[in-house]
Design an enzyme around this catalytic site. Structure first.
Site, PDB file in Angstrom:
ATOM      1  N   GLU A 499       0.805  -1.225   0.000  1.00  0.00           N
ATOM      2  CA  GLU A 499       0.000   0.000   0.000  1.00  0.00           C
ATOM      3  C   GLU A 499       0.838   1.274   0.000  1.00  0.00           C
ATOM      4  O   GLU A 499       0.299   2.370   0.107  1.00  0.00           O
ATOM      5  CB  GLU A 499      -0.958  -0.023   1.188  1.00  0.00           C
ATOM      6  N   LYS A 611       5.431  -0.968   2.174  1.00  0.00           N
ATOM      7  CA  LYS A 611       4.812  -1.193   3.485  1.00  0.00           C
ATOM      8  C   LYS A 611       4.926  -2.675   3.819  1.00  0.00           C
ATOM      9  O   LYS A 611       5.075  -3.070   4.966  1.00  0.00           O
ATOM     10  CB  LYS A 611       3.342  -0.780   3.375  1.00  0.00           C
TER      11      LYS A 611
HETATM   12  C1  BGC Z   1      -2.474  -3.657   5.086  1.00  0.00           C
HETATM   13  C2  BGC Z   1      -3.460  -4.428   4.245  1.00  0.00           C
HETATM   14  C3  BGC Z   1      -4.396  -5.196   5.159  1.00  0.00           C
HETATM   15  C4  BGC Z   1      -5.067  -4.264   6.143  1.00  0.00           C
HETATM   16  C5  BGC Z   1      -5.938  -4.984   7.142  1.00  0.00           C
HETATM   17  C6  BGC Z   1      -3.226  -2.774   6.061  1.00  0.00           C
HETATM   18  O1  BGC Z   1      -2.313  -2.141   6.892  1.00  0.00           O
HETATM   19  O2  BGC Z   1      -1.645  -2.861   4.281  1.00  0.00           O
HETATM   20  O3  BGC Z   1      -2.754  -5.313   3.401  1.00  0.00           O
HETATM   21  O4  BGC Z   1      -5.342  -5.852   4.405  1.00  0.00           O
HETATM   22  O5  BGC Z   1      -4.066  -3.580   6.863  1.00  0.00           O
HETATM   23  O6  BGC Z   1      -5.201  -5.845   7.921  1.00  0.00           O
END
Ligand code: BGC
Length: 781
Positions: A499, A611
């Protein structure tokens, strides 16, 4: 490279329990999460039975998996197709708080004196028990025990048992018990990962009554218009008590005041049974009746038998799912806590799933993400496939909503929401939400793995294939054959798993996973055609599938653009990634992590910084497509720029590091994953557990140190233990077989416990095991 956080644990490393030995108010918030008891449907956050006075350090909550309120997502500058209406898990009526008065003094750990204190989450009995000797200001001593459970075998039922014994006096004791329908929800906070847009109090109370020791409260959410009911009843182990009860619909309360004269050294026990049903489970007009049925049954059975049932359920769970680790007791505790928490979090009724924070807190609004399929599901597929099946059926039940969403975005097929409860896209930030189109392929990947591990063709023909086909159809419509990329099929403007990079072209993870989806779709089409004419025709008619469409899917799969950079010998995360400046993480002060809370996204997107794993996750999931050199080169390229700001990150690094023989590093990543919540390593356990991270801990054991791979016609293992682990064992269900794997520093042994025979490999040796047979291999140092 970023240094991974470490902390001294506040718990003793008990193998089967999490124990608080001394009451320490400053840990309260985080302990409320850790001490949650839940059964996949009902979640009782670990609040103190007598309440915690400082509301800034406590959040009282009870959750029902899949029960939600809606809210309008408002954008000062909106746009077509933006998610407009969110869904968030709601905090329902509280039944677990009591006011206990000894003569005129209220039992409360902030006054008087604590002589003895222990709180224990027992993962074999499935209970939370507190035992306290407390002395009031005037010197009256009581021994008090609270025991709480959410019944695994009866999803709508829970019980709390209180035992009180006056130790040095005889006198009047009063217990006030409630159904308190004034629960509030966490509103949006500074931390974008916590809270939602629903109202603090999103209910109207539609019914409240009581009759002596029994009472009922029913509330309806204001926007989603969903009702739920909560019924309680009390059973006392003695006569001669006096009970006054009253219900106040306006005040959203049902109150029971129970008083009795207690004699010195006598024990007085009260059991409160409670049952919750929602309109998502049964018709609204049946809620009360169903609650009453549950309560009646519970009273008949009695709390001792409910406790016995709970223990039996867990005995069988651990029989299949336990992981034994010797050498590091903190790891033994952490891995069991992870598996226990996964069991507690996971919906098994086809209308719920696994929220990112389980049923322990309101982080991420109680939403279901890809966390379920990629991180948690493997644990269930290989230990408890019935649960994996129900989770996939839940996705099937959201297929119509996914079709609607695809249509709204002018696409064919179905597009699953990035985050949701009942099917709506709830992600308000589309670059790290809807743009994560890989969610479809993640679900398909889980279906494929489930099918390969169970051969459950029934599931495929009734549910799985339809998802796979609709998803394939969607992807075929999402991308196109690009002349400038040698006619290859490209997918533009997507976000991969990482992300910290958004809205990019040809994200490698997405392209490869889409290829997998299309190939699997073509395979299932042919399988159905060959083996089940009736199901084949039904699906072809329903979806208007044609041979031409399948040919197109195959053509796309054969011509998918799969990025590779020959100069760097790596897979570029996307078309632009490698041209960006690499961020030197060692120069960023520790207090800047997680970057998402301290940096503007534009600032983050401009750099080579991750990330969480993206290309590395791809290599892990589709391991058979890549060479050892690919793994090594990409690991070396991406590791230094990964922040692990997502708790989903370290487990994958651990697994790949084992294969690269970086055992010390693998163990460090694994430890970070396994102890994430018990040691509050990311300082946010108070908002709920990290369920995906817990699933990752299991994968790190089995796929990492166990070296299990499932990609060929056999299960293969390449075990390697790190310095700190002396012995490791786990069981795997595969094609109706149950295999036990035991690993020490010098020997790996495989035993077939159930099933006729199984084909296995240990490193490069292929072998077959028949039922009851064990085969041992010497491990080279
Ligand atoms: C992550 C996602 C994840 C979400 C819920 C986010 O911090 O980047 O990949 O699905 O958290 O756990």
């Amino acid at each position: 490279m970023r240094k991974l956080p470490k902390k001294q644990s506040i718990f003793l490393p008990d193998e089967w329990s999490v124990i608080e030995e001394e009451f320490e108010p400053k840990n309260n918030f985080m302990l409320e999460t850790i001490f949650t008891v839940a059964n996949g449907y009902l979640g009782l956050r670990g609040n103190l039975d007598e309440d915690f006075p400082d509301k800034s350090q406590s959040f009282k909550a009870t959750y029902i998996n899949g029960f939600y309120e809606e809210y309008d997502i408002t954008y000062p500058e909106g746009g077509y197709g933006f998610a407009k209406r969110g869904e968030a898990m709601v905090n329902v009526a509280d039944v677990k708080t009591f006011e206990i008065t000894i003569e005129d003094e209220k039992f409360n750990l902030f006054s008087g004196k604590i002589d003895k204190y222990i709180r224990k989450l027992d993962m074999r009995s499935g209970t939370l028990v507190r035992k306290i000797i407390w002395e009031s200001n005037s010197g009256k001593k009581i021994y008090i025990v609270f025991e709480r459970l959410a019944c695994f075998k009866r999803q709508h039922l829970g019980a709390i048992n209180i035992k009180i014994k006056p130790l040095n006096f005889s006198g009047r004791i009063k217990i006030v018990s409630k159904i308190d329908g004034n629960s509030s929800n966490l509103l949006e906070t500074e931390d974008v990962r916590v809270g939602s847009g629903i109202e603090k109090f999103p209910f109207e109370t539609i019914k409240a009554y009581c009759d002596e020791l029994n009472g009922f409260l029913m509330q309806k959410t204001k926007k989603s218009r969903l009702s739920y009911g909560c019924m309680v009843d009390h059973v006392l182990s003695f006569d001669g008590f006096f009970c006054k009860s009253f219900a106040d619909k306006e005040k959203n309360l049902v109150i029971f005041e129970i008083e009795f004269d207690a004699k010195k050294d006598m024990e007085y026990s009260l059991t409160k049974y409670f049952s919750y049903f929602t309109q998502r489970d049964v018709e609204e007009n049946l809620i009360e009746e169903r609650c009453a049925g549950e309560i009646l049954e519970a009273k008949k059975i009695g709390v001792e038998n409910l406790l016995k049932e709970q223990r039996e359920f867990l005995e069988s769970f651990w029989e299949n799912a336990d992981v034994v680790v010797k050498g590091d007791p903190e790891i033994q505790q952490a891995i069991r806590f992870s598996l226990f928490s996964l069991l507690q979090s996971t919906g098994r009724n086809g209308i719920s799933n696994i929220a990112a924070k389980g049923l322990t807190g309101e982080g991420y609004g109680g939403h279901y993400f890809w966390d379920s399929e990629i991180y948690v599901m493997p644990f269930f597929i290989y230990t408890y496939p019935e649960i994996a099946r129900m989770l996939l059926i839940h996705r099937y039940n959201l297929l119509d909503a996914a079709r609607q969403r695809a249509k709204e975005l002018h696409h064919r097929g179905a597009l699953y929401p990035w985050r949701t409860i009942a099917g709506k896209e709830c992600s308000a930030y589309f670059p790290a939400g809807t743009a994560q189109y890989h969610i479809n392929a993640d679900i398909v990947y889980a279906i494929k793995k489930y099918f390969e591990a169970t051969d459950d063709f029934n599931f495929i023909k009734n549910y799985g294939a339809e998802i796979v086909f609709e998803s394939a159809r969607f992807y075929a419509d999402l991308g196109h054959f690009s002349e400038e990329k040698d006619g290859k099929f490209c997918i533009f403007c997507v976000t991969g798993p990482d992300e910290y990079t958004a809205l990019v072209d040809n994200n490698a993870y997405t392209n490869y996973m889409v290829q997998m989806n299309l190939e699997f779709a073509a395979r299932l089409y042919n399988l159905l055609k060959e083996t089940d004419k009736e199901a084949f025709e039904r699906l072809c008619n329903k979806l208007k599938l044609s041979e031409q469409e399948i040919d197109l899917w195959q053509k796309i799969a054969d011509n998918m653009y799969l990025p590779y950079n020959a100069k760097l010998k790596i897979i570029p995360q996307d078309d632009s990634f490698i041209y960006k400046k690499r961020l030197d993480l060692s120069k960023i002060p520790e207090d800047q992590f997680p970057l998402l809370l301290h940096w503007h996204y534009l600032d983050i997107y401009r750099y080579q910084v991750c990330k969480q794993p993206d290309v590395l996750l791809l290599i892990y999931l589709l391991r058979e497509k890549f060479t050892y050199e690919d793994l090594k080169n990409n690991y070396e390229y991406y590791e230094p720029i990964t922040t692990h700001d997502s708790s989903l990150s370290p487990a994958i690094f651990s697994i790949l590091a084992v294969e690269l023989n970086l055992l010390e590093k693998a163990y460090e990543y694994f430890r970070y994953t396994a102890r994430m919540d018990l040691d509050d390593l990311n300082d946010n356990t108070k908002d709920g557990i990290h369920a995906a991270c817990m699933g990752g801990a299991w994968q790190a054991i089995v796929f990492g140190f166990g070296g299990m791979r499932t990609n060929k016609d056999r299960l293969s293992f390449a075990p390697k233990l790190p310095e700190d682990i002396e012995y490791l064992s786990f069981k795997i269900k595969y094609m109706g077989n149950v295999l036990k794997v035991e690993i020490t520093k010098s020997i790996a042994s495989y035993t077939l416990l159930e099933g006729e025979n199984i084909q296995l490999s240990h490193y490069s040796s292929n072998f077959e095991l028949k039922r009851g047979q064990t085969k041992e291999f010497i491990l080279a140092n």
